[in-house]
Design an enzyme around this catalytic site. Sequence first.
Site, PDB file in Angstrom:
ATOM      1  N   GLU A  88      19.246  25.072  57.713  1.00 22.08           N
ATOM      2  CA  GLU A  88      19.651  23.665  57.736  1.00 22.08           C
ATOM      3  C   GLU A  88      19.577  23.039  56.346  1.00 22.08           C
ATOM      4  OE1 GLU A  88      17.472  25.087  59.775  1.00 22.08           O
ATOM      5  OE2 GLU A  88      17.648  24.342  61.828  1.00 22.08           O
ATOM      6  N   SER A 145      33.196  46.046  40.539  1.00 24.34           N
ATOM      7  CA  SER A 145      33.864  45.161  41.493  1.00 24.34           C
ATOM      8  C   SER A 145      34.929  44.321  40.797  1.00 24.34           C
ATOM      9  CB  SER A 145      32.841  44.261  42.182  1.00 24.34           C
ATOM     10  OG  SER A 145      32.125  43.510  41.241  1.00 24.34           O
ATOM     11  N   HIS A 202      29.302  35.718  34.286  1.00 23.34           N
ATOM     12  CA  HIS A 202      28.692  34.727  35.164  1.00 23.34           C
ATOM     13  C   HIS A 202      29.378  33.375  35.093  1.00 23.34           C
ATOM     14  CE1 HIS A 202      25.692  37.863  34.499  1.00 23.34           C
ATOM     15  NE2 HIS A 202      25.400  37.668  35.750  1.00 23.34           N
TER      16      HIS A 202
HETATM   17  N1  GLN Z   1      29.044  47.845  40.792  1.00 23.98           N
HETATM   18  C1  GLN Z   1      28.515  46.543  41.085  1.00 23.98           C
HETATM   19  C2  GLN Z   1      29.592  45.507  40.860  1.00 23.98           C
HETATM   20  O1  GLN Z   1      30.396  45.724  39.999  1.00 23.98           O
HETATM   21  C3  GLN Z   1      27.331  46.225  40.206  1.00 23.98           C
HETATM   22  C4  GLN Z   1      26.746  44.875  40.508  1.00 23.98           C
HETATM   23  C5  GLN Z   1      25.405  44.624  39.872  1.00 23.98           C
HETATM   24  O2  GLN Z   1      24.965  45.334  39.020  1.00 23.98           O
HETATM   25  N2  GLN Z   1      24.722  43.563  40.246  1.00 23.98           N
HETATM   26  O3  GLN Z   1      29.609  44.467  41.498  1.00 23.98           O
END
Ligand code: GLN
Length: 768
Positions: A17, A446, A707
């Site tokens: 919540e 990714s 990031h």
């Molecule tokens: N192979 C993962 C990705 O590329 C690694 C992520 C991570 O180290 N936190 O998302």
Amino acid sequence: MALSHSLGFPRIGADRELKKALEAHWKGELDESGLQAVGRQLRAAHWQLQKDAGIDLLPVGDFAWYDQVLTHSLTFGVIPERFRPHSGKPSLETLFGMARGAVANNSGVGCCGGGHAQELTKWFDSNYHYLVPEFSADQQFQLSWQQLFEEVDEAHALGHSVKPVLIGPRTYLWLGKVKGDASFDKLELLERLLPVYGEILQRLAAQGVEWVQIDEPILALDLPQAWKNAFERAYNLLQRDPGKKLIATYFAGLEDNLGLAANLPVDGLHIDLVRAPEQFSSILDRLPAYKVLSLGVVNGRNVWRTDLQQTLAILQQAQERLGERLWVAPSCSLLHSPVDLNREDQLDSELKSWLAFAVQKCEEVALLTTALNDPQNAKVQAALAQSRAVQARRAQSPRIHKPAVQARLAAITAADSQRQSPFVQRIEQQRARLQLPALPTTTIGSFPQTAAIRLARQAFKAGKLSADEYTAAMHGEIRHAVAVQENLGLDVLVHGEAERNDMVEYFAEQLDGYAFSRFGWVQSYGSRCVKPALIYGDLSRPRPMTVEWSRYAQTLTSKVMKGMLTGPVTMLMWSFPREDISREQQARQLALAIRDEVVDLEAAGIKIVQIDEAAFREGLPLRQAQWQGYLDWATESFRLAACGVRDETQIHTHMCYSEFNDVIESIAAMDADVITIETSRSDMQLLQAFEAFDYPSDIGPGVYDIHSPRVPDSAEMLKLLRKAARRIPAERLWVNPDCGLKTRAWPETEAALVNMVAAARQLRAELA
Ligand code: GLN
Ligand code: ZN
């Protein structure tokens, strides 16, 4: 009579919540009074839950709008210049500004100059993150935030008997950082800070509070002598202020600080007997006769039921020595455990009988206390009998104990965690086979997790998409990712991890021995929660987990396709582990499962396999004396996972957020052929470790920070690369982003990678 208490309860709510209300508030959909109302309801509900469970003394001050350390910063007036309100009076918006950056937008990312958020870092060895207090050398402290007192009134009005919780002055200062003047010792701030504690204790006493819990978890760390001395000074001064004080320590044993902790001039001490059971008898011997001893016997950091019979035996021994002075508690705040097991409607009853979340942990504490005070109590007798039965069944359960896994573990030999040849020989074979240019470019695995991907996954899970349709959708994503990478001119490609919700959960779901809760959320920071998978039994891999995706991706390109796995240490660190066998054994089981996957990838024609160990560094124990033991098994597990392949197959690993200096030798001992690390935010500073130690293998220092959506130009990346090339021989240098790109969108991803490839080409030309 022994007394039961709780050191803190999860604030987020059984249905998250608080998360939902905070996010609605940040989006402008819930006003401040609406948010306040949610907070009030949650506090009231949580006190009631604990009381109903049978807890005598309830915590206040464990509720926080974002983070308890941040609440303390506001309370003490530790508000960085850039957030200081003109009125001088901080508000909730001040608090959220400090947490999220002054110009917060809907994505939760503070941006656009000025008030960048305070730094976020891990709370000891947990996965909770706190906001690092920012001190200046001329820091002044004044009582600036009334939340604690208001909440005490609130609890009193509800008829509760409460114990406010404060982070102690030594720990609070330890957690903070002095900005600007690097030579300034923050220990000097103690004298200025203590009067505010005095004021708080006065106010609480005036509110009718008897006991205050003062958390000093740093007493379980290796402390410099000056800090030890300052402990005595601080508490000698605080001694004059009213109220009974219980010093709480947790997450590790007191060890060399035991005498110090036992003799501080306060009224009670809490110790963590789950993490450090061995301190039991020494504390009994050394605790002054006037003091209360609170024993943390129910694990606040994990999800398993306590063995009540065994725990009661320990408590009874303590009771003989302490009588009235014995308190019973969870090992630490329950902040780190999920809220209520009763919500779990999809776990089978056997597994459920092994589990306890925060509410059930409170019940266990209360039950143990009753067992001390009223041994013949029928409810107690029944609960003890049930606990014995559950423990006995667990010890024998074929769901947990798998002879095949154990036999395989027993058959491991030293050769299994050893590549066939040393790196210098392997790398020659790999170079000849892979035919990559100098400074090869790659990514961490990714690519953007788009709305379309998430929708497809949800539809598949809900049964609205067939397995074939889902596979087709993921193949479409892989084709797209491969096409983009070919256009960009990257050298080593990845399939993009579209099929993965999370780098641990994806694998955990396919391994035997893992289970999943529906509502087992734990706060990670602010409104962010994680739901770790539970390791309940011996782990094994019934079938390949990633091979088909990687094989498909490789058919689409003549470039090298890198396979992508999560390593054993990270799998373990980001799960709730078993308590009946060691972490080391669980890591080995995971390593064998991943090893099979690595070998299968190799057999499927994959020439490079990356095994991510994002959590390698964070697994380090709090006490340095225990580091080597951990590093030895962690390194060995990685090698066990990696070393099933031929020399010509290249093993990569990736680590983020790592301060490598103190573990660099172990990272080298992992014997990966290539390591990619996060370095751009530290301006390549992290490379110092790799230089000083003469790290032997290839390195890909991240050249841009994933990031944020910001797209750095190629000149900026080139500058970082040149810096790296001064420290690492160019023939061992790789070019890649800091981490995976799943949180980014495609446009900025492509733009940044275009620039990254250009930077690599430029440096190649310069070096040629
Ligand atoms: N192979 C993962 C990705 O590329 C690694 C992520 C991570 O180290 N936190 O998302
Ligand atoms: Zn990473």
